[in-house]
Design an enzyme around this catalytic site. Structure first.
Site, PDB file in Angstrom:
ATOM      1  N   ARG A  15     -44.206 -65.214  13.364  1.00  0.00           N
ATOM      2  CA  ARG A  15     -43.219 -66.264  13.063  1.00  0.00           C
ATOM      3  C   ARG A  15     -42.022 -66.184  14.021  1.00  0.00           C
ATOM      4  NH1 ARG A  15     -37.957 -66.977  12.354  1.00  0.00           N
ATOM      5  NH2 ARG A  15     -37.845 -65.021  11.201  1.00  0.00           N
ATOM      6  N   ASP A  16     -41.162 -65.215  13.846  1.00  0.00           N
ATOM      7  CA  ASP A  16     -39.975 -65.112  14.711  1.00  0.00           C
ATOM      8  C   ASP A  16     -40.416 -64.940  16.163  1.00  0.00           C
ATOM      9  OD1 ASP A  16     -37.386 -64.706  15.690  1.00  0.00           O
ATOM     10  OD2 ASP A  16     -36.797 -63.431  14.034  1.00  0.00           O
ATOM     11  N   HIS A 207     -32.701 -56.690  10.207  1.00  0.00           N
ATOM     12  CA  HIS A 207     -33.464 -57.610  11.079  1.00  0.00           C
ATOM     13  C   HIS A 207     -32.682 -57.693  12.388  1.00  0.00           C
ATOM     14  CE1 HIS A 207     -35.797 -61.541  11.675  1.00  0.00           C
ATOM     15  NE2 HIS A 207     -34.823 -61.675  12.566  1.00  0.00           N
ATOM     16  N   HIS A 209     -32.315 -58.225  16.367  1.00  0.00           N
ATOM     17  CA  HIS A 209     -32.783 -58.667  17.688  1.00  0.00           C
ATOM     18  C   HIS A 209     -32.226 -57.679  18.715  1.00  0.00           C
ATOM     19  CE1 HIS A 209     -34.798 -62.535  16.746  1.00  0.00           C
ATOM     20  NE2 HIS A 209     -34.142 -62.360  15.611  1.00  0.00           N
ATOM     21  N   CYS A 240     -34.624 -67.051  18.367  1.00  0.00           N
ATOM     22  CA  CYS A 240     -34.474 -68.267  17.577  1.00  0.00           C
ATOM     23  C   CYS A 240     -34.151 -69.407  18.531  1.00  0.00           C
ATOM     24  CB  CYS A 240     -33.364 -68.081  16.548  1.00  0.00           C
ATOM     25  SG  CYS A 240     -32.992 -69.602  15.652  1.00  0.00           S
ATOM     26  N   ASN A 249     -36.958 -59.677  18.485  1.00  0.00           N
ATOM     27  CA  ASN A 249     -36.626 -58.593  17.557  1.00  0.00           C
ATOM     28  C   ASN A 249     -36.965 -57.275  18.221  1.00  0.00           C
ATOM     29  OD1 ASN A 249     -37.761 -61.002  15.819  1.00  0.00           O
ATOM     30  ND2 ASN A 249     -36.341 -59.860  14.538  1.00  0.00           N
TER      31      ASN A 249
HETATM   32  P1  HMG Z   1     -32.917 -82.322   8.566  1.00  0.00           P
HETATM   33  O1  HMG Z   1     -33.187 -83.254   9.717  1.00  0.00           O
HETATM   34  O2  HMG Z   1     -31.507 -82.140   8.148  1.00  0.00           O
HETATM   35  O3  HMG Z   1     -33.805 -82.713   7.288  1.00  0.00           O
HETATM   36  O4  HMG Z   1     -33.556 -80.917   8.926  1.00  0.00           O
HETATM   37  P2  HMG Z   1     -33.964 -84.015   6.449  1.00  0.00           P
HETATM   38  O5  HMG Z   1     -34.217 -83.581   5.069  1.00  0.00           O
HETATM   39  O6  HMG Z   1     -32.844 -84.987   6.755  1.00  0.00           O
HETATM   40  O7  HMG Z   1     -35.341 -84.656   7.012  1.00  0.00           O
HETATM   41  C1  HMG Z   1     -35.434 -85.192   8.323  1.00  0.00           C
HETATM   42  C2  HMG Z   1     -36.884 -85.181   8.769  1.00  0.00           C
HETATM   43  O8  HMG Z   1     -37.410 -83.848   8.768  1.00  0.00           O
HETATM   44  C3  HMG Z   1     -37.804 -86.001   7.883  1.00  0.00           C
HETATM   45  O9  HMG Z   1     -38.871 -86.471   8.713  1.00  0.00           O
HETATM   46  C4  HMG Z   1     -38.394 -84.961   6.969  1.00  0.00           C
HETATM   47  O10 HMG Z   1     -39.657 -85.346   6.468  1.00  0.00           O
HETATM   48  C5  HMG Z   1     -38.538 -83.774   7.890  1.00  0.00           C
HETATM   49  P3  HMG Z   1     -38.843 -87.957   9.378  1.00  0.00           P
HETATM   50  O11 HMG Z   1     -38.683 -88.876   8.201  1.00  0.00           O
HETATM   51  O12 HMG Z   1     -37.650 -87.993  10.299  1.00  0.00           O
HETATM   52  O13 HMG Z   1     -40.152 -88.034  10.077  1.00  0.00           O
HETATM   53  N1  HMG Z   1     -38.486 -82.483   7.178  1.00  0.00           N
HETATM   54  C6  HMG Z   1     -39.492 -81.574   7.177  1.00  0.00           C
HETATM   55  N2  HMG Z   1     -40.688 -81.576   7.774  1.00  0.00           N
HETATM   56  C7  HMG Z   1     -41.452 -80.499   7.563  1.00  0.00           C
HETATM   57  N3  HMG Z   1     -41.092 -79.421   6.809  1.00  0.00           N
HETATM   58  C8  HMG Z   1     -39.894 -79.399   6.213  1.00  0.00           C
HETATM   59  C9  HMG Z   1     -39.044 -80.522   6.392  1.00  0.00           C
HETATM   60  N4  HMG Z   1     -37.804 -80.809   5.935  1.00  0.00           N
HETATM   61  C10 HMG Z   1     -37.486 -82.018   6.419  1.00  0.00           C
HETATM   62  N5  HMG Z   1     -39.534 -78.353   5.474  1.00  0.00           N
HETATM   63  C11 HMG Z   1     -34.463 -78.782   8.444  1.00  0.00           C
HETATM   64  C12 HMG Z   1     -33.412 -79.816   8.075  1.00  0.00           C
HETATM   65  C13 HMG Z   1     -34.107 -77.491   7.744  1.00  0.00           C
HETATM   66  C14 HMG Z   1     -35.828 -79.268   8.007  1.00  0.00           C
HETATM   67  C15 HMG Z   1     -34.445 -78.603   9.983  1.00  0.00           C
HETATM   68  O14 HMG Z   1     -33.150 -78.341  10.386  1.00  0.00           O
HETATM   69  C16 HMG Z   1     -35.367 -77.515  10.440  1.00  0.00           C
HETATM   70  O15 HMG Z   1     -36.566 -77.623  10.380  1.00  0.00           O
HETATM   71  N6  HMG Z   1     -34.804 -76.380  10.937  1.00  0.00           N
HETATM   72  C17 HMG Z   1     -35.643 -75.264  11.291  1.00  0.00           C
HETATM   73  C18 HMG Z   1     -34.908 -74.299  12.071  1.00  0.00           C
HETATM   74  C19 HMG Z   1     -35.769 -73.078  12.302  1.00  0.00           C
HETATM   75  O16 HMG Z   1     -36.942 -73.016  11.982  1.00  0.00           O
HETATM   76  N7  HMG Z   1     -35.137 -72.058  12.916  1.00  0.00           N
HETATM   77  C20 HMG Z   1     -35.802 -70.846  13.192  1.00  0.00           C
HETATM   78  C21 HMG Z   1     -36.053 -70.012  11.974  1.00  0.00           C
HETATM   79  S1  HMG Z   1     -34.607 -69.144  11.404  1.00  0.00           S
HETATM   80  C22 HMG Z   1     -34.519 -67.733  12.395  1.00  0.00           C
HETATM   81  O17 HMG Z   1     -35.261 -67.588  13.322  1.00  0.00           O
HETATM   82  C23 HMG Z   1     -33.528 -66.677  12.015  1.00  0.00           C
HETATM   83  C24 HMG Z   1     -34.177 -65.465  11.329  1.00  0.00           C
HETATM   84  O18 HMG Z   1     -35.148 -64.868  12.160  1.00  0.00           O
HETATM   85  C25 HMG Z   1     -33.101 -64.428  11.032  1.00  0.00           C
HETATM   86  C26 HMG Z   1     -32.226 -64.140  12.251  1.00  0.00           C
HETATM   87  O19 HMG Z   1     -32.699 -63.585  13.236  1.00  0.00           O
HETATM   88  O20 HMG Z   1     -31.063 -64.543  12.183  1.00  0.00           O
HETATM   89  C27 HMG Z   1     -34.837 -65.847  10.004  1.00  0.00           C
HETATM   90 MG    MG Z   2     -34.748 -63.550  13.764  1.00  0.00          MG
END
Ligand code: HMG
Ligand code: MG
Length: 302
Positions: A15-16, A207, A209, A240, A249
């Site tokens: 995933r990450d 966690h 990086h 990310c 990481n």
């Molecule tokens: P948004 O645009 O604010 O959401 O995104 P919305 O509710 O307004 O929906 C807009 C569109 O997104 C719609 O589609 C929804 O259907 C779709 P459209 O009508 O435009 O075609 N949508 C989705 N589709 C699939 N799955 C969903 C979903 N939700 C809405 N769950 C949202 C908000 C959170 C979805 C967006 O900002 C997003 O996907 N962000 C993901 C960011 C991400 O994955 N980042 C990496 C992971 S975090 C990380 O790596 C950190 C971590 O490792 C810890 C660390 O190191 O810090 C965990």
């Molecule tokens: Mg991370």
């Protein structure tokens, strides 16, 4: 100093590790990676995320990957779910654990999940409730607990606030993330202490990086506080997409080498883990980010 006798590693490479890869990684490769990791003894694997495919195209094959895994009893397969839509989409794949992910920094929350910290908690609330009602374990990831790519240093008070909010909505375990790898041991210990005001030592993990090469030192500093759970990524893959410049990481191989060298049990076969890291590094066409794997592979070749 009393170090834990045993450590649990959550492998976040699929995933990450892969979410930030520009080249498409076929589902079959991701599935094979998960198989190799579980064969190496990893009992906790963060497989994929149910996020918007427009935001993170690499994770769009989430259902296919989850469906393709040959599940091993005793292995916990987790997925990221930022909202109810993500949770509902994930249910068909029967995750053992879901992860909601928030941030101690307002700017990172906006960039990563398109809402404020307060809004994110309100989004997570029904997700946590629905998951718990189905018997699915709930973990919270807390990003930017030391530093933020947009705001710089993050005060421990901000971490404490996020931990309190996560606890308040029923999150069972939180990961203290140094998203951009800027942390050094004392700063990381302060972020952990802030989290410990709301979660017990058995319910927090590190966690880290490794952007600045501090992740192993930060792992040791955490062990010294009794923290015994860590997220790590095979071959040091990752980053990310919303934290530009941040590298992967800490490599699982490096952490396993460190722990085994300190007689701390992990249940992981380092040789098999190195092969899993080599498999994904070969696919990506680059060298492993793990120093221990590189050294041991050189030794094997000699
Ligand atoms: P948004 O645009 O604010 O959401 O995104 P919305 O509710 O307004 O929906 C807009 C569109 O997104 C719609 O589609 C929804 O259907 C779709 P459209 O009508 O435009 O075609 N949508 C989705 N589709 C699939 N799955 C969903 C979903 N939700 C809405 N769950 C949202 C908000 C959170 C979805 C967006 O900002 C997003 O996907 N962000 C993901 C960011 C991400 O994955 N980042 C990496 C992971 S975090 C990380 O790596 C950190 C971590 O490792 C810890 C660390 O190191 O810090 C965990
Ligand atoms: Mg991370």
């Amino acid at each position: 100093m009393k170090l834990p006798a045993k450590v649990k590693l959550v492998e976040v490479g699929p995933r990450d590790g892969l979410q930030n890869e520009k080249q498409p990684v076929p589902a079959a490769i991701k599935i094979e990676l998960v198989h190799r990791l579980q064969d190496a003894g990893l009992n906790n694997i963060e497989v994929t995320s149910f996020v918007s495919p427009k935001w993170v195209p690499q994770m769009a094959d989430n259902l296919e990957v989850m469906a393709g895994i040959r599940r091993q009893p005793g292995v916990c397969y987790s997925v990221l779910t930022p909202n109810l839509q993500g949770l509902e989409a994930s249910l068909a794949s029967k995750p053992d654990e879901i992860v909601v992910f928030g941030s101690a920094s307002e700017s990172f929350s906006q960039r990563n999940i398109n809402c404020s910290i307060a809004e994110s908690i309100e989004r997570f609330r029904p997700v946590v409730e629905a998951a718990l009602a189905r018997g699915i374990h709930v973990r919270g990831a807390m990003s930017c607990t030391v530093g933020c790519p947009y705001e710089g240093d993050i005060a421990p008070e901000r971490v404490e606030l996020l931990a309190r909010l996560m606890k308040g909505i029923g999150v069972q375990h939180v990961g203290v993330a140094d998203t951009i790898g800027v942390g050094t041991p004392l700063k990381v210990q302060r972020a952990l202490e802030a989290t410990l005001r709301h979660f017990g030592i058995d319910d927090i993990s590190g966690h880290f990086h490794d952007t600045y090469g501090q992740a192993l030192a930060n792992t040791l500093a955490s062990l010294e506080m009794g923290v015994w759970q860590f997220d790590t990524s095979v071959a040091g893959l990752g980053g990310c997409p919303y934290a530009r410049g941040a590298t992967g990481n800490v490599a699982t191989e490096d952490v396993v080498y460190l722990l085994h060298g300190m007689d701390i049990e992990t249940g992981i076969d380092l040789d098999k883990l190195i092969d899993a890291g080599q498999f994904i590094s070969d696919f990506l066409g680059r060298k492993s980010g793990s120093r221990a794997a590189t050294a041991l592979l050189n030794k094997r070749a000699a």
